[in-house]
Motif scaffolding. Structure first.
Motif, PDB file in Angstrom:
ATOM      1  N   LEU A 103       0.846  -1.204   0.000  1.00  0.00           N
ATOM      2  CA  LEU A 103       0.000   0.000   0.000  1.00  0.00           C
ATOM      3  C   LEU A 103       0.876   1.246   0.000  1.00  0.00           C
ATOM      4  N   HIS A 120       2.008   4.993   1.049  1.00  0.00           N
ATOM      5  CA  HIS A 120       1.978   5.563   2.419  1.00  0.00           C
ATOM      6  C   HIS A 120       1.932   7.090   2.325  1.00  0.00           C
ATOM      7  N   PHE A 132     -10.898  -2.239   5.047  1.00  0.00           N
ATOM      8  CA  PHE A 132     -11.029  -3.281   4.028  1.00  0.00           C
ATOM      9  C   PHE A 132     -10.825  -4.664   4.659  1.00  0.00           C
ATOM     10  N   PHE A 136     -13.534  -7.864   4.597  1.00  0.00           N
ATOM     11  CA  PHE A 136     -13.227  -9.198   4.080  1.00  0.00           C
ATOM     12  C   PHE A 136     -12.990 -10.209   5.211  1.00  0.00           C
ATOM     13  N   TRP A 154      -0.604  -5.469  19.365  1.00  0.00           N
ATOM     14  CA  TRP A 154       0.164  -6.005  18.246  1.00  0.00           C
ATOM     15  C   TRP A 154       1.168  -7.058  18.680  1.00  0.00           C
ATOM     16  N   TRP A 207      18.699  -2.137   8.493  1.00  0.00           N
ATOM     17  CA  TRP A 207      18.723  -3.458   7.904  1.00  0.00           C
ATOM     18  C   TRP A 207      19.670  -4.411   8.627  1.00  0.00           C
ATOM     19  N   ASP A 211      17.724  -5.560  11.400  1.00  0.00           N
ATOM     20  CA  ASP A 211      16.415  -6.141  11.055  1.00  0.00           C
ATOM     21  C   ASP A 211      16.522  -7.479  10.326  1.00  0.00           C
ATOM     22  N   CYS A 242       6.028  -0.117   1.503  1.00  0.00           N
ATOM     23  CA  CYS A 242       7.429  -0.306   1.094  1.00  0.00           C
ATOM     24  C   CYS A 242       8.236   0.990   1.117  1.00  0.00           C
ATOM     25  N   LYS A 294      20.535   5.672  -8.827  1.00  0.00           N
ATOM     26  CA  LYS A 294      20.440   4.238  -9.146  1.00  0.00           C
ATOM     27  C   LYS A 294      19.986   4.002 -10.584  1.00  0.00           C
ATOM     28  N   THR A 323      13.398  -1.966  -0.874  1.00  0.00           N
ATOM     29  CA  THR A 323      13.058  -3.287  -1.407  1.00  0.00           C
ATOM     30  C   THR A 323      13.350  -4.444  -0.453  1.00  0.00           C
ATOM     31  N   LYS A 324      14.215  -4.194   0.558  1.00  0.00           N
ATOM     32  CA  LYS A 324      14.683  -5.356   1.343  1.00  0.00           C
ATOM     33  C   LYS A 324      13.555  -6.017   2.127  1.00  0.00           C
ATOM     34  N   PHE A 333      10.409  -6.143   1.434  1.00  0.00           N
ATOM     35  CA  PHE A 333       9.529  -6.911   0.542  1.00  0.00           C
ATOM     36  C   PHE A 333      10.187  -8.235   0.155  1.00  0.00           C
ATOM     37  N   VAL A 367      -7.130  -2.325  -6.270  1.00  0.00           N
ATOM     38  CA  VAL A 367      -6.372  -3.531  -5.878  1.00  0.00           C
ATOM     39  C   VAL A 367      -6.177  -4.453  -7.089  1.00  0.00           C
ATOM     40  N   TYR A 388      13.270   9.685   9.358  1.00  0.00           N
ATOM     41  CA  TYR A 388      13.712   8.593   8.480  1.00  0.00           C
ATOM     42  C   TYR A 388      13.440   8.966   7.013  1.00  0.00           C
TER      43      TYR A 388
HETATM   44  C1  LIG Z   1      -8.694  -6.210  -1.039  1.00  0.00           C
HETATM   45  C2  LIG Z   1      -8.151  -5.192  -0.131  1.00  0.00           C
HETATM   46  C3  LIG Z   1      -6.716  -5.070  -0.180  1.00  0.00           C
HETATM   47  C4  LIG Z   1      -5.973  -4.327   0.595  1.00  0.00           C
HETATM   48  C5  LIG Z   1      -6.381  -3.575   1.773  1.00  0.00           C
HETATM   49  C6  LIG Z   1      -5.277  -2.746   2.292  1.00  0.00           C
HETATM   50  C7  LIG Z   1      -4.618  -2.931   3.436  1.00  0.00           C
HETATM   51  C8  LIG Z   1      -4.976  -3.840   4.523  1.00  0.00           C
HETATM   52  C9  LIG Z   1      -3.944  -4.799   4.986  1.00  0.00           C
HETATM   53  C10 LIG Z   1      -3.527  -4.977   6.230  1.00  0.00           C
HETATM   54  C11 LIG Z   1      -3.752  -4.013   7.336  1.00  0.00           C
HETATM   55  C12 LIG Z   1      -2.875  -4.278   8.492  1.00  0.00           C
HETATM   56  C13 LIG Z   1      -2.486  -3.394   9.382  1.00  0.00           C
HETATM   57  C14 LIG Z   1      -2.672  -1.935   9.251  1.00  0.00           C
HETATM   58  C15 LIG Z   1      -2.614  -1.210  10.542  1.00  0.00           C
HETATM   59  C16 LIG Z   1      -1.704  -0.438  10.953  1.00  0.00           C
HETATM   60  C17 LIG Z   1      -0.414  -0.150  10.242  1.00  0.00           C
HETATM   61  C18 LIG Z   1       0.197   1.094  10.745  1.00  0.00           C
HETATM   62  C19 LIG Z   1       1.459   1.447  10.710  1.00  0.00           C
HETATM   63  C20 LIG Z   1       2.654   0.679  10.410  1.00  0.00           C
HETATM   64  C21 LIG Z   1       3.426   1.270   9.282  1.00  0.00           C
HETATM   65  C22 LIG Z   1       4.861   1.474   9.542  1.00  0.00           C
HETATM   66  O1  LIG Z   1       5.363   1.446  10.612  1.00  0.00           O
HETATM   67  S1  LIG Z   1       5.759   1.808   8.095  1.00  0.00           S
HETATM   68  C23 LIG Z   1       7.423   1.777   8.664  1.00  0.00           C
HETATM   69  C24 LIG Z   1       7.976   0.418   8.896  1.00  0.00           C
HETATM   70  N1  LIG Z   1       7.939  -0.451   7.766  1.00  0.00           N
HETATM   71  C25 LIG Z   1       8.849  -0.433   6.774  1.00  0.00           C
HETATM   72  O2  LIG Z   1       9.782   0.339   6.785  1.00  0.00           O
HETATM   73  C26 LIG Z   1       8.684  -1.416   5.653  1.00  0.00           C
HETATM   74  C27 LIG Z   1       9.478  -1.031   4.421  1.00  0.00           C
HETATM   75  N2  LIG Z   1      10.904  -0.960   4.686  1.00  0.00           N
HETATM   76  C28 LIG Z   1      11.807  -1.901   4.296  1.00  0.00           C
HETATM   77  O3  LIG Z   1      11.377  -2.852   3.687  1.00  0.00           O
HETATM   78  C29 LIG Z   1      13.260  -1.693   4.650  1.00  0.00           C
HETATM   79  O4  LIG Z   1      14.037  -2.290   3.665  1.00  0.00           O
HETATM   80  C30 LIG Z   1      13.659  -2.288   6.032  1.00  0.00           C
HETATM   81  C31 LIG Z   1      12.786  -1.695   7.125  1.00  0.00           C
HETATM   82  C32 LIG Z   1      13.463  -3.801   6.047  1.00  0.00           C
HETATM   83  C33 LIG Z   1      15.114  -1.974   6.315  1.00  0.00           C
HETATM   84  O5  LIG Z   1      15.290  -0.562   6.423  1.00  0.00           O
HETATM   85  P1  LIG Z   1      16.605   0.238   6.039  1.00  0.00           P
HETATM   86  O6  LIG Z   1      16.471   1.698   6.188  1.00  0.00           O
HETATM   87  O7  LIG Z   1      17.754  -0.390   6.707  1.00  0.00           O
HETATM   88  O8  LIG Z   1      16.452   0.016   4.557  1.00  0.00           O
HETATM   89  P2  LIG Z   1      17.245  -0.386   3.383  1.00  0.00           P
HETATM   90  O9  LIG Z   1      18.446  -1.213   3.680  1.00  0.00           O
HETATM   91  O10 LIG Z   1      16.232  -0.957   2.508  1.00  0.00           O
HETATM   92  O11 LIG Z   1      17.757   1.079   2.906  1.00  0.00           O
HETATM   93  C34 LIG Z   1      18.855   1.253   2.182  1.00  0.00           C
HETATM   94  C35 LIG Z   1      18.495   1.139   0.739  1.00  0.00           C
HETATM   95  O12 LIG Z   1      17.618   2.228   0.416  1.00  0.00           O
HETATM   96  C36 LIG Z   1      18.312   3.148  -0.452  1.00  0.00           C
HETATM   97  N3  LIG Z   1      18.056   4.475   0.045  1.00  0.00           N
HETATM   98  C37 LIG Z   1      18.840   5.274   0.729  1.00  0.00           C
HETATM   99  N4  LIG Z   1      18.232   6.427   1.051  1.00  0.00           N
HETATM  100  C38 LIG Z   1      17.005   6.298   0.543  1.00  0.00           C
HETATM  101  C39 LIG Z   1      15.895   7.142   0.530  1.00  0.00           C
HETATM  102  N5  LIG Z   1      15.911   8.329   1.130  1.00  0.00           N
HETATM  103  N6  LIG Z   1      14.779   6.719  -0.058  1.00  0.00           N
HETATM  104  C40 LIG Z   1      14.741   5.505  -0.665  1.00  0.00           C
HETATM  105  N7  LIG Z   1      15.778   4.653  -0.694  1.00  0.00           N
HETATM  106  C41 LIG Z   1      16.886   5.056  -0.099  1.00  0.00           C
HETATM  107  C42 LIG Z   1      19.734   2.776  -0.362  1.00  0.00           C
HETATM  108  O13 LIG Z   1      20.358   3.132  -1.537  1.00  0.00           O
HETATM  109  C43 LIG Z   1      19.641   1.268  -0.147  1.00  0.00           C
HETATM  110  O14 LIG Z   1      19.331   0.669  -1.376  1.00  0.00           O
HETATM  111  P3  LIG Z   1      19.648  -0.866  -1.713  1.00  0.00           P
HETATM  112  O15 LIG Z   1      19.479  -0.955  -3.189  1.00  0.00           O
HETATM  113  O16 LIG Z   1      21.006  -1.168  -1.234  1.00  0.00           O
HETATM  114  O17 LIG Z   1      18.591  -1.695  -1.015  1.00  0.00           O
END
Ligand SMILES: CC/C=C\C/C=C\C/C=C\C/C=C\C/C=C\C/C=C\CCC(=O)SCCNC(=O)CCNC(=O)[C@H](O)C(C)(C)COP(=O)(O)OP(=O)(O)OC[C@H]1O[C@@H](n2cnc3c(N)ncnc32)[C@H](O)[C@@H]1OP(=O)(O)O
Ligand SMILES: CCCCCCCC/C=C\CCCCCCCC(=O)OC[C@@H](O)COP(=O)(O)O
Length: 377
Positions: A94, A96, A108, A112, A136, A148, A151, A175, A195, A208-209, A211, A255, A367
């Motif tokens: 989804l 954000h 949703f 369901f 939770w 990462w 994590d 993501c 990139k 992407t990590k 995911f 969706v 962040y």
């Molecule tokens: C039919 C109906 C269908 C659907 C209905 C819809 C939804 C219903 C479903 C379920 C509902 C359930 C619950 C909902 C309720 C509440 C939820 C509320 C809140 C929670 C939300 C959050 O808390 S979001 C925050 C936490 N979550 C995440 O962060 C997930 C995504 N993150 C990741 O995947 C990350 O990779 C990580 C967290 C695993 C690790 O983080 P890290 O920072 O260490 O990341 P990376 O190693 O990935 O970062 C480095 C890479 O990123 C590049 N980079 C650097 N700077 C940036 C930048 N500024 N922006 C982007 N990218 C950047 C860097 O170059 C690195 O790249 P690589 O190529 O080396 O990976």
């Protein structure tokens, strides 16, 4: 303005709604705590019980959105995929961008029948938010520190735990890892450029990590990815405070069901697949801003009464004793006890403001405000 609409704007009503939420939530958290010994004896039963207990809390917020504010949620999706929603395990992706996107997601889920089992990869800070964060913990939510190196093991382990989950669940991933702000967008597009990736107009560059690790660990457990794109009519930027004040919004969710088999296993290919998905999401959002609708037919999805009934149950249970206490106070209470009650009201309203503040984008984390060093491994 009707009387009901006037009432919805009153602070006293908000205080009562929050009182029900707070007291019932604490009771539920306590009941969840009591299930701890059961985890060792019958883990699957403990999970089923905790799903239902969690539902008692999260559905109150859904009731607030659907029944109090009257917000409408329209689903755009392929009618052939629709019958499978809620009947299989899925990874939901989804965008954000909105303060109440998580709440629309929950709505949703409710429609369901998977609200109690819904999961998310949430930032660790949310684990400490009273009621929701504590709930939770018992619902086996996957927490990440967004570092990462820390994590990679903990997230994989939490995901592995979900492999024998006894009921259908949706696992949500934002993501982008953080909510959209202009500053974060600018920085993430600099990363995209470095990139060699196309720029996105409506999204931050996805991380992407999370995911890829989710797909790796849930392959065989989850059958599909639900690519979900959310927006609101009339360019509205909805807030939880607006919902609490009875403001009606109209959410549109598009969706697409994508079989998990079509997501590549190789990590680099999986990351490229996600980037491509976000480029497509960006075109859907652009289309929405131009035309006010998403592609694909609309599926009629009426709200269910269960969230409202749950709220009424808890309201009767916890408001009765409160009313008796207040009457007694008025009859016999000294100035000191009345002052103490006032202090409790102020504390409760302070707690509401703090919790609502957790959802506000202008209080978002830093962040994504600066470029993380590029990683070559
Ligand atoms: C039919 C109906 C269908 C659907 C209905 C819809 C939804 C219903 C479903 C379920 C509902 C359930 C619950 C909902 C309720 C509440 C939820 C509320 C809140 C929670 C939300 C959050 O808390 S979001 C925050 C936490 N979550 C995440 O962060 C997930 C995504 N993150 C990741 O995947 C990350 O990779 C990580 C967290 C695993 C690790 O983080 P890290 O920072 O260490 O990341 P990376 O190693 O990935 O970062 C480095 C890479 O990123 C590049 N980079 C650097 N700077 C940036 C930048 N500024 N922006 C982007 N990218 C950047 C860097 O170059 C690195 O790249 P690589 O190529 O080396 O990976
Ligand atoms: C039934 C009536 C209840 C009325 C009062 C409601 C009060 C409860 C309010 C909120 C509880 C907290 C819900 C937590 C969900 C917040 C989701 C969220 O959006 O987290 C942000 C995270 O993704 C990214 O964080 P940053 O953008 O990096 O920072």
């Amino acid at each position: 303005m009707g009387l009901l609409q006037l009432l919805k704007g009153q602070f006293l009503c908000h205080l009562l709604i929050f009182y029900v939420f707070l007291v019932s939530g604490l009771l539920v958290n306590l009941l969840q705590l009591c299930t701890l010994p059961l985890w060792a004896l019958n883990r699957q039963l403990a999970r089923r019980i905790n799903c239902r207990l969690g539902y008692c809390i999260s559905s109150q917020m859904v009731a607030l959105l659907e029944w109090w504010s009257g917000t409408e949620c329209t689903l755009y999706t392929d009618p052939e995929s629709y019958p499978r929603y809620g009947k299989e395990n899925a990874i939901v992706i989804l965008n954000h961008n909105f303060e109440i996107d998580f709440l629309c997601g929950w709505t949703f889920c409710e429609r369901f029948g998977v609200l109690g089992t819904s999961k998310v990869m949430a930032k660790k800070e949310l684990a400490y938010v009273p009621l929701i964060g504590w709930m939770w913990y018992f619902q086996e939510i996957v927490f990440c520190k967004r570092k990462w190196e820390e994590d990679r093991r903990t997230v994989a382990k939490s995901l592995q735990n979900l492999r024998d989950y006894p009921e259908n669940f949706w696992f949500l991933l934002f993501c982008e890892g953080t909510r959209f702000t202009e500053k974060k967008h600018k920085i993430s597009m600099e990363v995209a450029e470095s990139k060699g990736l196309p720029k996105l107009k409506h999204h931050l560059l996805p991380r992407t990590k999370g995911f890829c690790v989710t797909v790796q660990n849930l392959r065989g457990t989850v059958t599909a990815v639900y690519d979900s794109t959310l927006n609101f009519r009339n360019k509205e930027t909805p807030t939880l405070r607006g919902v609490l004040s009875g403001k009606k919004y109209h959410a549109d969710l598009y969706v697409r069901r994508i079989p998990l088999d079509s997501v590549p296993e190789d990590e680099a290919e999986c990351a490229a697949w996600l980037h491509k998905l976000y480029q497509e999401k960006d075109t859907f959002q652009e289309g929405y801003t131009q035309t006010g609708r998403f592609p694909g037919p609309v599926v009629n999805l009426p709200r269910q009464p269960w969230a409202l009934l749950n709220w009424l149950f808890w309201a009767v249970l916890v408001l009765g004793p409160l009313i008796l206490l207040l009457l007694q106070l008025l009859q016999t209470g000294s100035t000191l006890t009345v002052l103490c009650s006032l202090a409790v009201c102020i504390a409760v309203s302070g707690a509401v403001h703090w919790m609502i503040g957790q959802t506000e984008i202008n209080r978002a984390s830093s962040y994504g405000n600066k470029q993380a060093p590029l990683n070559n491994n």
